[in-house]
Design a protein around this motif. Structure first.
Motif, short mmCIF file in Angstrom:
data_model
loop_
_atom_site.label_atom_id
_atom_site.label_comp_id
_atom_site.label_asym_id
_atom_site.label_seq_id
_atom_site.Cartn_x
_atom_site.Cartn_y
_atom_site.Cartn_z
N GLU A 92 -2.92 -11.26 -6.76
CA GLU A 92 -3.52 -9.81 -6.89
C GLU A 92 -3.78 -9.25 -5.44
OE1 GLU A 92 -6.92 -7.76 -9.21
OE2 GLU A 92 -5.67 -9.25 -10.41
N ARG A 93 -4.69 -9.96 -4.88
CA ARG A 93 -5.12 -9.42 -3.59
C ARG A 93 -4.22 -9.35 -2.47
NH1 ARG A 93 -11.36 -12.18 -4.29
NH2 ARG A 93 -12.10 -10.25 -5.43
N PHE A 94 -3.26 -10.35 -2.51
CA PHE A 94 -2.18 -10.17 -1.12
C PHE A 94 -1.36 -9.02 -1.70
CE2 PHE A 94 -3.71 -14.75 -0.78
CZ PHE A 94 -3.85 -14.68 0.67
N PHE A 95 -1.11 -8.80 -2.75
CA PHE A 95 -0.25 -7.65 -3.11
C PHE A 95 -0.92 -6.53 -2.78
CE2 PHE A 95 1.61 -4.82 -6.57
CZ PHE A 95 2.61 -4.23 -5.65
N ALA A 96 -2.32 -6.30 -2.83
CA ALA A 96 -3.18 -5.27 -2.36
C ALA A 96 -3.03 -5.22 -0.99
CB ALA A 96 -4.50 -5.19 -2.81
N PHE A 97 -3.13 -6.33 -0.22
CA PHE A 97 -2.97 -6.46 1.26
C PHE A 97 -1.69 -5.83 1.64
CE2 PHE A 97 -5.79 -10.30 1.60
CZ PHE A 97 -6.88 -9.71 1.18
N SER A 98 -0.32 -6.14 0.95
CA SER A 98 0.71 -5.52 1.39
C SER A 98 0.87 -4.10 1.44
CB SER A 98 1.89 -6.11 0.33
OG SER A 98 1.88 -5.50 -0.67
N ILE A 99 0.22 -3.53 0.35
CA ILE A 99 0.19 -2.19 0.25
C ILE A 99 -0.70 -1.48 1.57
CG2 ILE A 99 -0.50 -0.15 -1.10
CD1 ILE A 99 -0.21 -1.90 -3.72
N ILE A 100 -1.84 -2.15 1.89
CA ILE A 100 -2.61 -1.77 2.77
C ILE A 100 -2.06 -1.62 4.22
CG2 ILE A 100 -4.87 -1.97 4.34
CD1 ILE A 100 -5.95 -3.07 1.60
N GLU B 276 -5.84 -0.28 -8.97
CA GLU B 276 -5.54 -0.30 -10.28
C GLU B 276 -4.93 0.99 -10.74
OE1 GLU B 276 -8.25 -0.84 -9.12
OE2 GLU B 276 -9.00 -3.10 -9.72
N ARG B 277 -5.01 2.11 -9.79
CA ARG B 277 -4.26 3.44 -10.22
C ARG B 277 -2.84 3.16 -9.84
NH1 ARG B 277 -9.31 5.60 -8.65
NH2 ARG B 277 -8.79 5.70 -6.67
N ILE B 278 -2.83 2.52 -8.65
CA ILE B 278 -1.18 2.44 -8.06
C ILE B 278 -0.65 1.69 -9.15
CG2 ILE B 278 0.12 1.06 -6.45
CD1 ILE B 278 -1.77 2.33 -4.13
N GLY B 279 -1.09 0.62 -9.56
CA GLY B 279 -0.55 -0.44 -10.79
C GLY B 279 0.16 0.41 -11.85
N GLU B 280 -0.91 1.61 -12.09
CA GLU B 280 -0.14 2.14 -13.35
C GLU B 280 1.09 2.87 -13.47
OE1 GLU B 280 -3.35 5.04 -14.04
OE2 GLU B 280 -4.94 3.38 -14.69
N GLY B 281 1.50 3.21 -12.02
CA GLY B 281 2.98 3.66 -11.80
C GLY B 281 3.89 2.64 -11.18
N ILE B 282 3.60 1.18 -11.36
CA ILE B 282 4.66 0.26 -11.14
C ILE B 282 4.92 -0.64 -12.08
CG2 ILE B 282 4.87 -1.70 -9.29
CD1 ILE B 282 2.96 -0.47 -7.41
N GLY B 283 6.18 -0.45 -12.71
CA GLY B 283 6.52 -1.32 -13.82
C GLY B 283 6.33 -2.65 -13.52
N SER B 284 6.48 -3.42 -12.42
CA SER B 284 6.43 -4.78 -12.13
C SER B 284 5.16 -5.32 -11.60
CB SER B 284 7.45 -5.18 -11.29
OG SER B 284 7.47 -4.35 -10.02
N PHE B 285 4.08 -4.35 -11.84
CA PHE B 285 2.97 -4.48 -11.11
C PHE B 285 2.17 -5.95 -11.45
CE2 PHE B 285 -1.86 -4.08 -11.19
CZ PHE B 285 -2.10 -3.72 -9.85
N GLN B 286 2.24 -6.09 -12.80
CA GLN B 286 1.68 -7.41 -13.36
C GLN B 286 2.41 -8.62 -12.93
OE1 GLN B 286 -1.31 -7.46 -14.93
NE2 GLN B 286 -1.17 -9.76 -14.59
N ALA B 287 3.76 -8.55 -12.56
CA ALA B 287 4.63 -9.70 -12.16
C ALA B 287 4.16 -10.05 -10.72
CB ALA B 287 5.86 -9.45 -12.48
N LEU B 288 4.36 -8.75 -9.96
CA LEU B 288 3.95 -9.28 -8.59
C LEU B 288 2.51 -9.68 -8.35
CD1 LEU B 288 5.52 -5.63 -7.39
CD2 LEU B 288 6.16 -8.05 -6.56
#
Length: 382
Positions: free
Chosen positions: A38-46, A20-32
């Motif tokens: 949501e979890r697969f986007f988190a997986f990609s960051i990991i 969630e904290r990372i999402g605050e700094g990504i403008g396209s977070f919700q769309a991604l």
């Protein structure tokens, strides 16, 4: 001297809320999150897969193309770009997380050695844990082995849904990998059962909140299989209730496409929906949506016919006549437009809502309209 049990607080390495904290700094977070999951986007960051572009396929979301690079940051320009369909990208992410790491690490010796604690538990597991509601509290090393005792003697204390739990470290890692595997299975089962009528209620709720990408995520795979199913014997004999629900879902999907600028796609979706609706209020609603979409895309001449069909199938006059009047007005069919607006006012539409349109008609028709109004008033008072 006998070895003593050691306890290490995990407060310094706990990662609760990192995504969630990372999402605050990504403008396209919700769309991604909506498109990738949501979890697969988190997986990609990991795993370090940085998404650089998405080519969204509205008809079949799993065929959306994902451009990405692995490793590095935004400053790196020499990374080899890769492209996969969304379905393959998800499989790649899950596969990377399901590979078991070699575990030949010395246990931490001090609570202040946070890096050693992170590596001993596994950085990926520290990041995956909060995605599934685990809040790690304490690492406990049981006595009785030499300096290279195995993970079976390490125990994690954690909290989940307000309840305290504890797991052997290997068991915890296995549990987390099972969550990842289940996530992948859920995404692939969605491909196999694209037409899930239970999704219509969820899509309707998303539509009321103007969450258009979510509507497309829920129903975007419908048009292709439904257009084929309609030509099968089962499709021809489908029960009225099922037809109505399908047409409603396609209406929601089409409107979502309109709001995202995919008017041509919306038109195709509406036409498939109309074939399922056949007649009645379900058909009226779809004809209204189609006409409104055409009107919004400056195709007023094409909008007239579906809006008239909506009237014929019983669409509420106060809802449809202003749209039909505006379509006719844009085609400079002033008399027909005036008749629509007059009937709309009689159906309860406030005259002030149509003030600019009526003013334009009066300017175009001039004395002829004034003479007509006068004759009408005279006839009423006679």
């Amino acid at each position: 001297m006998a070895a003593r049990k050691q306890e290490f607080s995990l407060e310094a390495v706990r990662t609760d809320g990192w995504f969630e904290r990372i999402g605050e700094g990504i403008g396209s977070f919700q769309a991604l999150c909506e498109i990738v999951g949501e979890r697969f986007f988190a997986f990609s960051i990991i795993v370090g897969a940085r998404i650089t572009a998405l080519t969204v396929d509205r008809r079949s979301p799993d065929q959306t193309l994902v451009d990405f690079v692995v490793g590095g940051s935004d400053a790196d320009t020499d990374l080899e770009p890769q492209r996969l369909t969304l379905a393959d990208f998800r499989r790649r992410l899950a596969g990377a997380l399901l590979v078991e790491e070699g575990r030949d690490l010395l246990p931490p010796a001090r609570e202040t050695d946070t890096e050693s604690i992170q590596l001993y538990i596994g950085v990926r597991y520290l990041l995956l844990a909060p995605l599934y509601g685990y809040s790690l509290q304490k690492l406990v090393l049981q006595p009785g082995r030499d300096a290279k005792h195995d993970d079976g003697e390490a125990q994690l204390w954690l909290r989940r849904d307000g309840a305290d739990e504890d797991y052997d470290l290997d068991t915890f890692r296995t549990r987390i990998r099972a969550h990842v595997r289940e996530e992948l299975e859920r995404s692939t089962s969605g491909q196999r059962s694209a037409i899930d009528l239970a999704k219509v209620a969820e899509a309707e709720a998303a539509s009321l909140k103007a969450e258009w990408p979510k509507v497309i995520q829920l129903l975007g795979a419908w048009p292709a299989p439904l257009s084929i199913f309609l030509r099968t014997p089962e499709g021809q004999t489908l029960a009225p209730d099922a037809r109505s629900l399908i047409s409603k879902g396609l209406g929601l999907l089409g409107s979502a496409c309109v709001h995202l600028g995919e008017v041509e796609q919306a038109e195709e979706v509406f036409r498939i929906g109309i074939q399922y609706a056949q007649e009645g209020m379900a058909a009226a609603d779809l004809f209204r949506r189609l006409g409104e979409a055409l009107l919004q895309s400056s195709r007023s001449g094409e909008a007239v016919a579906p809006l008239r069909r909506a009237v014929a199938f019983g669409a509420p006059a106060a809802e449809i006549l202003p749209l039909l009047g505006r379509a006719l007005l844009e085609r400079k069919r002033y008399v027909a437009a005036f008749a629509c607006f007059r009937d709309a006012i009689e159906a309860g539409v406030p005259e002030r809502d149509l003030e600019s349109e009526l003013r334009e008609i009066e300017k175009a028709l001039g004395p002829a309209l004034t003479a007509w109004k006068a004759a009408r008033l005279t006839a009423k008072t006679a």
